[in-house]
Design a protein around this motif. Structure first.
Motif, PDB file in Angstrom:
ATOM      1  N   LYS A 286      37.681  34.315  31.183  1.00 15.76           N
ATOM      2  CA  LYS A 286      37.502  35.561  30.438  1.00 15.76           C
ATOM      3  C   LYS A 286      38.624  35.743  29.418  1.00 15.76           C
ATOM      4  CE  LYS A 286      37.994  39.428  32.673  1.00 15.76           C
ATOM      5  NZ  LYS A 286      37.698  40.549  33.600  1.00 15.76           N
ATOM      6  N   LYS A 307      28.124  38.302  30.268  1.00 17.52           N
ATOM      7  CA  LYS A 307      28.415  38.861  31.591  1.00 17.52           C
ATOM      8  C   LYS A 307      29.814  38.424  32.006  1.00 17.52           C
ATOM      9  CE  LYS A 307      27.010  38.729  36.446  1.00 17.52           C
ATOM     10  NZ  LYS A 307      26.105  38.114  37.449  1.00 17.52           N
ATOM     11  N   GLN A 308      30.599  39.378  32.475  1.00 16.42           N
ATOM     12  CA  GLN A 308      31.943  39.079  32.957  1.00 16.42           C
ATOM     13  C   GLN A 308      32.023  39.391  34.437  1.00 16.42           C
ATOM     14  OE1 GLN A 308      34.690  41.214  30.454  1.00 16.42           O
ATOM     15  NE2 GLN A 308      34.523  39.743  28.787  1.00 16.42           N
ATOM     16  N   ASP A 309      32.572  38.437  35.173  1.00 13.91           N
ATOM     17  CA  ASP A 309      32.721  38.593  36.614  1.00 13.91           C
ATOM     18  C   ASP A 309      34.087  38.072  37.013  1.00 13.91           C
ATOM     19  OD1 ASP A 309      32.386  38.962  39.281  1.00 13.91           O
ATOM     20  OD2 ASP A 309      30.877  37.391  39.554  1.00 13.91           O
ATOM     21  N   GLU A 310      34.981  39.010  37.394  1.00 16.94           N
ATOM     22  CA  GLU A 310      36.375  38.686  37.699  1.00 16.94           C
ATOM     23  C   GLU A 310      36.995  37.987  36.494  1.00 16.94           C
ATOM     24  OE1 GLU A 310      36.342  36.565  41.387  1.00 16.94           O
ATOM     25  OE2 GLU A 310      35.798  38.342  42.558  1.00 16.94           O
ATOM     26  N   ALA A 330      23.003  35.557  36.331  1.00 14.11           N
ATOM     27  CA  ALA A 330      23.196  35.902  37.744  1.00 14.11           C
ATOM     28  C   ALA A 330      23.067  34.682  38.659  1.00 14.11           C
ATOM     29  CB  ALA A 330      22.203  36.973  38.165  1.00 14.11           C
TER      30      ALA A 330
END
Length: 336
Positions: A286, A307-310, A330
């Protein structure tokens, strides 16, 4: 006396009529009735396959407009066949000069103010290419082909064919073909609400028996060197994998390489394709915090979904509905 003569005359007449019935009269030939049957019209699949052949084999020049979100870009395509190989010259007509030449396994890009370069590719990137090179026989697993009717495009008689998506994970299309040459004249990208997201329409078509002399000359001229993107860990097991693919989509590329905006860490790259639509998936560390309002950008039929995840950022780019991009993002999991 008169009465007797009348009876004799009547009997003679009856005898004459009776004898005439014994004489065989020739049969009068009856005229043959021909039932006219309407000639069967070509099927939608036949028209589409004719388009595929014409697009690849004819020499032609197209002037067309690409319309997306009320923005109109005029462009030009000149196509020919040189020594059995397709050559295509692509040119933006407005703004700074932008042009490209695709021939013999590579495509060269020229842009005003930038260094020209070439990329090695056999994928046709000219206008209408995705539709015109599609495998329509196998594509009926994903699309239904229906003839809508006739119209007039760029002064040519045209027939409209709708390609209806059989699922919610891709768009539908309407393509208009020139009834004389079968070349595509217009293409609409249609969403589930039957709205036109993007349109490409020809305004001028010129077909010639021989290849355009100018691109004939371009085919023998030197082109810029092929640009090789830096790749890393190609032989290694991919860092990420997809647990879900849209129906009929296949992974056609899966590697890691560096991009200019990611100089430190390599970016994992996965490309999906269903024969018409190409979807690019980038997975990286990120870089910036993303607000909820900026996670989706759309221009015409093309969607950029982030989409950002952690500490991981996923970007999905392609001509797909939002639900498809969300499900792809996802489903991305670390490889074991």
């Amino acid at each position: 006396m008169k009465h007797r003569l009348f009876l004799v005359a009547c009997m003679s007449l009856l005898s004459l009529l009776a004898s005439s019935q014994l004489i065989a009269s020739p049969e009068v030939a009856q005229p043959e009735v021909k039932i006219e049957t309407k000639q069967a019209l070509p099927s939608a699949l036949t028209y589409l396959n004719n388009m595929k052949q014409a697009y690849r084999e004819l020499n032609y020049k197209l002037l067309y407009l690409n319309t997306a979100q009320n923005q109109i870009e005029p462009k030009q395509l000149i196509h020919g066949v040189v020594d059995g190989k397709s050559i295509a010259y692509f040119y933006f007509l407005n703004g700074a000069m932008r042009e490209s030449l695709q021939f013999d396994g590579k495509i060269s890009f020229y842009q005003q103010g930038s260094q020209a370069y070439s990329l090695a590719t056999n994928r046709d990137q000219s206008v209408f290419a995705n539709i015109a090179n599609f495998d329509f026989e196998n594509g009926n697993k994903s699309y239904e082909y229906i003839i809508l009717g006739r119209d007039r495009i760029a002064g040519k008689k045209a027939i409209a064919i709708r390609m209806i998506s059989k699922d919610q994970y891709r768009y539908s299309y309407i393509v208009w073909l020139d009834l004389e040459s079968y070349l595509p004249l217009r293409l609409d990208i249609i969403n589930q609400l039957n709205q036109i997201l993007e349109q490409t329409m020809v305004v001028s078509l010129n077909i010639t028996e021989t290849v355009n002399p100018w691109i004939q000359q371009l085919s023998v001229q030197a082109t810029p060197d092929v640009l090789h993107l830096p790749l890393t860990a190609i032989a290694a097991v991919p860092k990420w994998h997809l647990e879900w693919l849209p129906p009929s989509f296949k992974i056609v590329k899966d590697d890691q390489h560096k991009l200019m905006m990611h100089d430190t860490d390599p970016v994992s790259y996965i490309m999906l394709n269903d024969g018409i639509v190409r979807v690019s998936v980038y997975i990286s560390t990120k870089q910036t915090k993303l607000t909820e309002q900026k996670n989706t950008i759309r221009r015409g039929g093309t969607l950029i979904y982030t989409k950002q995840d952690e500490n991981v950022e996923i970007n999905v780019i392609g001509e797909i509905p939002l639900i498809t991009a969300e499900k792809i993002a996802a489903s991305i999991k670390p490889s074991k």
